[in-house]
Design an enzyme around this catalytic site. Structure first.
Site, PDB file in Angstrom:
ATOM      1  N   GLY A   1       6.393 -48.439  -4.985  1.00 27.48           N
ATOM      2  CA  GLY A   1       6.608 -48.218  -3.560  1.00 27.48           C
ATOM      3  C   GLY A   1       7.596 -47.116  -3.264  1.00 27.48           C
ATOM      4  O   GLY A   1       7.672 -46.632  -2.132  1.00 27.48           O
TER       5      GLY A   1
ATOM      6  N   GLY B   1      21.768 -40.474   9.418  1.00 30.21           N
ATOM      7  CA  GLY B   1      23.048 -40.724  10.075  1.00 30.21           C
ATOM      8  C   GLY B   1      22.895 -41.361  11.435  1.00 30.21           C
ATOM      9  O   GLY B   1      23.608 -42.319  11.776  1.00 30.21           O
TER      10      GLY B   1
ATOM     11  N   HIS C   1      -2.923 -50.316  32.672  1.00 29.97           N
ATOM     12  CA  HIS C   1      -1.778 -50.605  33.535  1.00 29.97           C
ATOM     13  C   HIS C   1      -1.400 -52.087  33.400  1.00 29.97           C
ATOM     14  O   HIS C   1      -2.279 -52.944  33.410  1.00 29.97           O
ATOM     15  CB  HIS C   1      -2.123 -50.317  34.998  1.00 29.97           C
ATOM     16  CG  HIS C   1      -1.007 -50.667  35.951  1.00 29.97           C
ATOM     17  ND1 HIS C   1       0.121 -49.886  36.088  1.00 29.97           N
ATOM     18  CD2 HIS C   1      -0.841 -51.737  36.772  1.00 29.97           C
ATOM     19  CE1 HIS C   1       0.915 -50.450  36.976  1.00 29.97           C
ATOM     20  NE2 HIS C   1       0.366 -51.579  37.409  1.00 29.97           N
TER      21      HIS C   1
END
Length: 450
Positions: A37, A170, A437
């Site tokens: 992985g 960061g 919507h």
């Protein structure tokens, strides 16, 4: 299709390429020196996003519980990758890969470095990813200095965390540990955070984190780290940030260490292995004319993902791997490697695809920028996420050339536009596409209709 393929590395580029190649009939050998992985699954994208999720629920989960959940998720996904590596046509080999020549790969024992196997194949893909890049300054080897790998495993919240670097790593960790209760300070050499991001949205994100208590020192050059914190120079004055823990988030560099690329005649530098960006074929160090891509490349060697330095994104590695395997199979594809969306999973999220306004201006391009806001969107109001902004850029013909979003689910919204960009859709076509919507994606349509 028959043939043999060696893949060095089992990150998103390596294991997805192996899975695809095996299903096309190639006999694949994957060499991995650490965990199946790669960085993304084990100490990068997945565990970080797990903590991002828990940071948003910091009032309900403690850090130790979040770390435990992260480890369970990582283990489960790693097991899934290992299962892929056990499918027919795939052989998974644990060890450190090293080139003997352009056609031969030696497998070294991770424990003692001895050669335990020697392999050859019709084609070889290098997918070794990247490693943390450290600043060459005094104090980086102190016990209070960590990389993202170590910070992902801390069980207690540091009272004061200083982050050196305001890039993706960061900013994500600043958002996470601020939510868990750390006093976070970010020291950055550049004028603004996230230099590859639209500068207007990057500034808005920084301001949002400042409102939550994260302190930023921009245009500040770190001089050294001490047991008490970080010393930096800003506006000609030396300043100090006190910190219990210091995160070095100064970027990553291609992982070419120990591959013995010289023995294979592979062209590389500190930016990574040089490749033909259309095929991912590796360039030869002895090629007489580096300007002619095909002639300068080995026909059977490929490099994908972070190790080639083109686009340091997990999904870029995956699709570069597909491109490489397709080239091996002599198969055309419609993969648009020039349309590469990216996201930063801070709170709020920021994501983008294509050109930014900054790049358009630098390149002297004619463009139109339409802006939209979350504040009038019903779903955003219902979610209490009205602080968001959308920017859509088009060329003179109206074709969408960029989209940048700051706000809730920014990555999902940018992904919609990335899909449209793959098909060359115009802003007027987007304006006529019916959207559900109430959804945040209506902001995209409203922006297009402005």
């Amino acid at each position: 299709m028959s043939g043999t393929l060696i893949i060095i590395g089992s990150g998103p580029g390596g294991y997805r390429a192996a899975d695809y190649a095996a299903k096309q009939g190639l006999q694949v050998t994957v060499i991995e020196e650490a965990y199946a992985g790669g960085t993304c699954l084990n100490c990068g994208c997945i565990p970080t996003k797990s903590l991002c999720h828990d940071a948003a629920m910091a009032d309900k989960r403690r850090l130790a519980e979040a770390i435990e959940r992260k480890e369970l998720i990582t283990a489960q996904l790693r097991q899934g990758v290992e299962m892929l590596m056990n499918q027919p046509n795939v052989t998974f080999v644990r060890g450190k890969a090293r080139f003997k020549d352009a056609n031969t790969v030696e497998v070294l024992s991770v424990s003692d470095g001895s050669v335990v196997n020697t392999l050859t194949a019709d084609n070889i893909i290098i997918a070794t990813g990247s490693i943390t890049k450290m600043l060459p300054i005094e104090g980086v080897d102190l016990p209070n200095v960590v990389t993202s790998n170590e910070l992902l495993d801390v069980k207690e919240v540091p009272q004061r965390l200083c982050i050196v670097g305001a890039g993706v790593i960061g900013m994500e960790f600043a958002s996470i540990f601020n939510a868990f209760g750390s006093k976070v300070t970010v020291v950055e050499f550049l004028k603004e955070c996230l230099p590859a991001t639209d500068s207007e949205l990057a500034k808005r994100l920084r301001k949002a984190l400042e409102k939550r208590g994260v302190e930023f020192f921009m245009q500040s050059a770190v001089k050294r780290v001490t047991p008490e914190g970080v010393v930096f120079e800003r506006k000609g004055q030396e300043q100090t940030v006190d910190a219990d823990l210091v995160l070095m988030a100064t970027g990553r560099k291609p992982n070419t260490d120990g591959l013995n690329l010289e023995a294979a005649g592979i062209l590389y530098d500190r930016s990574g292995i040089r490749v033909n960006p259309e095929t991912m074929q590796v360039k030869r160090s002895d090629a007489p004319n580096q300007g002619e891509a095909e002639k300068a490349c080995y026909p059977h060697l490929y490099a994908i993902g972070d190790v080639n330095g083109l686009q340091m994104l997990a999904h870029a590695a995956t699709f570069q791997g597909f491109r490489a395997v397709n080239h091996i199979l002599c198969r055309a594809d419609r993969i648009r490697l020039d349309v590469m969306p990216a996201a930063v999973f801070t709170t709020p999220e920021v994501a983008g695809v294509g050109l930014t306004e900054d790049l358009c201006k630098e390149q002297g391009l004619s463009y139109t920028c339409k802006k939209g806001h979350y504040r009038a969107n019903g779903k955003a109001m219902a979610m209490e996420e009205t602080d968001g902004m959308v920017k859509i850029l088009t060329d003179v013909s109206g074709r969408i050339i960029g989209c940048h979003v700051l706000g809730a689910h920014a990555a999902d919204m940018v992904q919609e536009v990335a899909s449209l960009m793959n098909l060359g859709v115009t802003i007027s076509q987007l304006a006529d596409m019916v959207h559900i919507h109430p959804t945040l994606a209506e902001v995209l349509q409203d922006t297009a209709r402005n």
